[in-house]
Motif scaffolding. Structure first.
Motif, PDB file in Angstrom:
ATOM      1  N   THR A 256       0.951  -1.160  -0.018  1.00  0.00           N
ATOM      2  CA  THR A 256       0.192   0.029  -0.053  1.00  0.00           C
ATOM      3  C   THR A 256       0.946   1.259   0.126  1.00  0.00           C
ATOM      4  O   THR A 256       1.890   1.346   0.614  1.00  0.00           O
ATOM      5  CB  THR A 256      -0.841   0.057   1.167  1.00  0.00           C
ATOM      6  N   PRO A 257       0.213   2.331  -0.629  1.00  0.00           N
ATOM      7  CA  PRO A 257       1.066   3.535  -0.592  1.00  0.00           C
ATOM      8  C   PRO A 257       1.543   4.321   0.490  1.00  0.00           C
ATOM      9  O   PRO A 257       0.771   3.819   1.581  1.00  0.00           O
ATOM     10  CB  PRO A 257       0.345   4.433  -1.742  1.00  0.00           C
ATOM     11  N   SER A 261      -4.798   3.719   2.948  1.00  0.00           N
ATOM     12  CA  SER A 261      -5.634   3.673   1.792  1.00  0.00           C
ATOM     13  C   SER A 261      -6.831   2.926   1.985  1.00  0.00           C
ATOM     14  O   SER A 261      -6.889   2.321   3.215  1.00  0.00           O
ATOM     15  CB  SER A 261      -4.837   2.980   0.844  1.00  0.00           C
ATOM     16  N   PRO A 271       0.163   2.508   5.597  1.00  0.00           N
ATOM     17  CA  PRO A 271       1.315   2.465   4.361  1.00  0.00           C
ATOM     18  C   PRO A 271       2.148   1.269   4.647  1.00  0.00           C
ATOM     19  O   PRO A 271       2.014   0.893   5.733  1.00  0.00           O
ATOM     20  CB  PRO A 271       1.887   3.721   4.698  1.00  0.00           C
TER      21      PRO A 271
END
Ligand code: HEM
Length: 335
Positions: A256-257, A261, A271
């Protein structure tokens, strides 16, 4: 691809199948599918003259497959816990047996030799390249790497660092390419073998393409990719096989960024979290694919516009996004 297809299909594969049929001798079709896929992918990478001939060279093929498949149950450690594996090795505990390292060395040496063959052929002054003999992928990669001076400087070693960079990428691609297509073709043949009605319909769809060709012409005895692409039943048979028997059933992981998210209705996923989805599961969603466990190519033809779009969205045999399969078009064309 046209020249490669002619050699692989007309000079190698079809005569073998014909001879088996005539003599009534059994054929291991799964191995033959692996071999066909390997001959296609390596010929495209390295040129026909420097590629495998797994279809004919059964002894080398057998050795390779033994080595390649022997590693199968040991991919967990190098893939998921390489640090732990190295640490344990320092303590004298080898979680991956020596024969796996040996198999890897064998496979890597073979790949490197094809890379060298391709490089020699393209450097050769005579360079008698037919199109099928060009090392399409290998040459393109070498050009695109825009190598730094440090990478290209000769170190005196027999194998230069840059050779290893190219060979590593080539090995990824041939491994990713041959096994997946081979598996898909075997499932396809298995399913078709149970549906003679569909075999007949497929033949009806295909034969007009061949009857229009000049079968004695060296360049016109294969239908164009565009014509093949436009065949609805052929397309449906591939889509359905890739749906029910996805050669890479998953999981396909993503990280995940940097900001939290939301995914599939779950908010606030931190993250750097590893998340994954599986074609195996997505392709069995009954709301999208009713009777999902049944191999039914007709579903891709009968579906209305909206349902087809839905099916396309849920179809994930080649993944999607930045890490999607780079060989999906090649695979569809080859198969
Ligand atoms: C039926 C045949 C094939 C199937 C089902 C298949 C499937 C896949 C899947 C599911 C992925 C991961 C996608 C993702 O994480 O989103 C992948 C990645 C990849 N595939 Fe294929 N593949 C096939 C054929 C090929 C061929 C012929 C090549 C030859 C070039 C190839 C090269 C690759 C490479 C290099 C990756 C890694 C891409 C990356 O991580 O950036 N595949 N493939």
């Amino acid at each position: 691809m046209h020249e490669i297809s002619q050699v692989v299909l007309y000079e190698r594969l079809l005569p073998m199948i014909e001879s088996s049929a005539v003599t009534g001798s059994p054929t291991d079709i799964h191995e033959l599918n692996f071999a066909t896929a390997m001959d296609f992918i390596t010929a495209y990478q390295f040129g026909l003259g420097n590629s495998s001939n797994f279809l004919r060279d059964t002894s080398f093929r057998g050795d390779f497959l033994d080595a390649y498949l022997s590693r199968r149950t040991y991919t967990f450690w190098p893939q998921e816990a390489p640090g732990v594996m190295k640490f344990l090795k320092r303590l004298g505990v080898n979680v991956v047996p020596e024969f796996v390292d040996e198999a890897n060395r064998k496979i890597e040496t073979w790949c490197l030799s094809m890379c060298k063959g391709a490089a020699n052929a393209s450097n050769s002054a005579k360079n008698p390249q037919s199109l099928g003999n060009s090392a399409v992928v290998c040459t393109q990669l070498a050009r695109s790497l825009k190598l730094t001076d440090a990478q290209t400087s000769k170190s005196g070693a027999e194998v230069q660092p840059v050779d290893l960079i190219i060979a590593s990428e080539m090995l990824d691609q041939l491994a990713a390419g041959f096994e997946t297509s081979g598996i898909t073709l075997t499932y396809l043949m298995h399913e078709l073998s149970k549906r003679p009605d569909l075999q007949a319909a497929l033949r009806d769809e295909l034969l007009p393409l061949y009857s229009e060709l000049q079968l004695n012409s060296p360049t016109a005895n294969l239908p164009s990719p565009r014509a093949l692409d436009a065949l609805p039943l052929l397309q449906a048979i591939f889509m359905e096989t890739l749906r029910l028997h996805a050669a890479i059933p998953g999981p396909q992981p993503r990280i995940t960024p940097p900001t939290p998210s939301t995914l599939a209705g779950y908010a606030g996923i931190p993250p750097g979290t590893r998340v994954s989805a599986l074609p195996y599961a997505l392709h069995r969603n009954e709301a999208v694919f009713p009777d999902a466990l049944v191999w039914e190519p007709e579903r891709w033809i009968k579906a209305g516009k909206e349902q087809k779009e839905d099916m396309g969205r849920w179809f994930w045999a080649f993944g999607s996004g930045g890490r999607m399969c780079i060989g999906s078009n090649f695979a569809m064309q080859g198969m």
